[in-house]
Design an enzyme around this catalytic site. Structure first.
Site, PDB file in Angstrom:
ATOM      1  N   HIS A 102       0.820  -1.211   0.000  1.00 23.28           N
ATOM      2  CA  HIS A 102       0.000   0.000   0.000  1.00 23.28           C
ATOM      3  C   HIS A 102       0.858   1.267   0.000  1.00 23.28           C
ATOM      4  O   HIS A 102       0.348   2.352  -0.256  1.00 23.28           O
ATOM      5  CB  HIS A 102      -0.922  -0.008   1.219  1.00 23.28           C
ATOM      6  CG  HIS A 102      -2.354   0.315   0.933  1.00 23.28           C
ATOM      7  ND1 HIS A 102      -2.889   0.458  -0.326  1.00 23.28           N
ATOM      8  CD2 HIS A 102      -3.394   0.532   1.782  1.00 23.28           C
ATOM      9  CE1 HIS A 102      -4.182   0.736  -0.237  1.00 23.28           C
ATOM     10  NE2 HIS A 102      -4.504   0.799   1.029  1.00 23.28           N
ATOM     11  N   ASN A 133      -7.156   6.094   4.316  1.00 25.88           N
ATOM     12  CA  ASN A 133      -8.568   6.456   4.165  1.00 25.88           C
ATOM     13  C   ASN A 133      -8.850   7.940   4.357  1.00 25.88           C
ATOM     14  O   ASN A 133      -9.947   8.393   4.059  1.00 25.88           O
ATOM     15  CB  ASN A 133      -9.431   5.658   5.142  1.00 25.88           C
ATOM     16  CG  ASN A 133      -9.343   4.175   4.887  1.00 25.88           C
ATOM     17  OD1 ASN A 133      -8.695   3.722   3.950  1.00 25.88           O
ATOM     18  ND2 ASN A 133      -9.998   3.401   5.731  1.00 25.88           N
TER      19      ASN A 133
END
Length: 189
Positions: free
Chosen positions: A22, A66
């Site tokens: 990620h 997020n």
């Protein structure tokens, strides 16, 4: 033709995430900032690490993936950077390791960092550099997959793709994405 004024390296903060798939966007941005002699420092008003080289800004959101839009929007507002002057660099499940692609606009493809940036900027019309990390094959394994380091052979391929993408940086910074795409999309096959 707009020039790129902000490069965003998506990833999660902290040493426990530094080597995970990620964080591929942060890996590219680390190297791009070094090439431009820009040294990152924590900047609370931008909710992340920030560096600058002339009119080129870099940010590594430290908000977790997020909430990346908070950081991107803060830098863009402060320096009056338009969405089309932003390059967001991120991991891409839909490309195999070793692939890298430029794209402007479009959907977030389920990527929570992009989803939040779309929302914070009020538009999806910014540039992206999609760095292939591959897919685990089973949708239910995605969250686990992106938070793990790539296998050694995958890391080698990702590093090669990052190198090819870095080679396009002069074109990217001029806003000459057709030339950058031709170079990258040919090299990364």
């Amino acid at each position: 033709m707009s020039t790129i004024r902000l490069i965003v390296g998506l990833g999660n903060p902290g040493p426990e995430y530094a080597a995970t798939r990620h964080n591929a966007g942060a890996w590219f941005t680390d190297q791009a900032a070094r090439r431009e002699h820009a040294t990152p420092r924590l900047e609370s008003k931008f909710f992340g690490l920030y560096a600058r080289s002339g009119e080129l800004h870099f940010v590594w959101p430290q908000t977790y993936m997020n909430a990346s839009g908070k950081s991107v929007a803060a830098v863009a507002r402060f320096y009056k950077i338009l969405p089309e002057e932003i390059l967001v660099v991120h991991d891409e499940l839909d490309l195999p390791p070793g692939s890298a692609r430029f794209k402007k606009g479009g959907g977030h493809g389920g990527h929570n960092g992009l989803r939040d940036i779309h929302s914070a900027l009020g538009t999806p019309d910014y540039w992206r550099l999609r760095l292939g990390i591959g897919h685990p094959g089973d949708k239910s394994q995605v969250a686990h997959f992106v938070l793990k380091p790539p296998r050694s052979e995958e890391q080698t391929l990702i590093d090669i793709a990052i190198g090819h993408a870095l080679d396009t940086l002069p074109d990217v910074l001029r806003g000459d994405f057709p030339a950058a795409m031709k170079t990258l999309h040919t090299a990364a096959k």
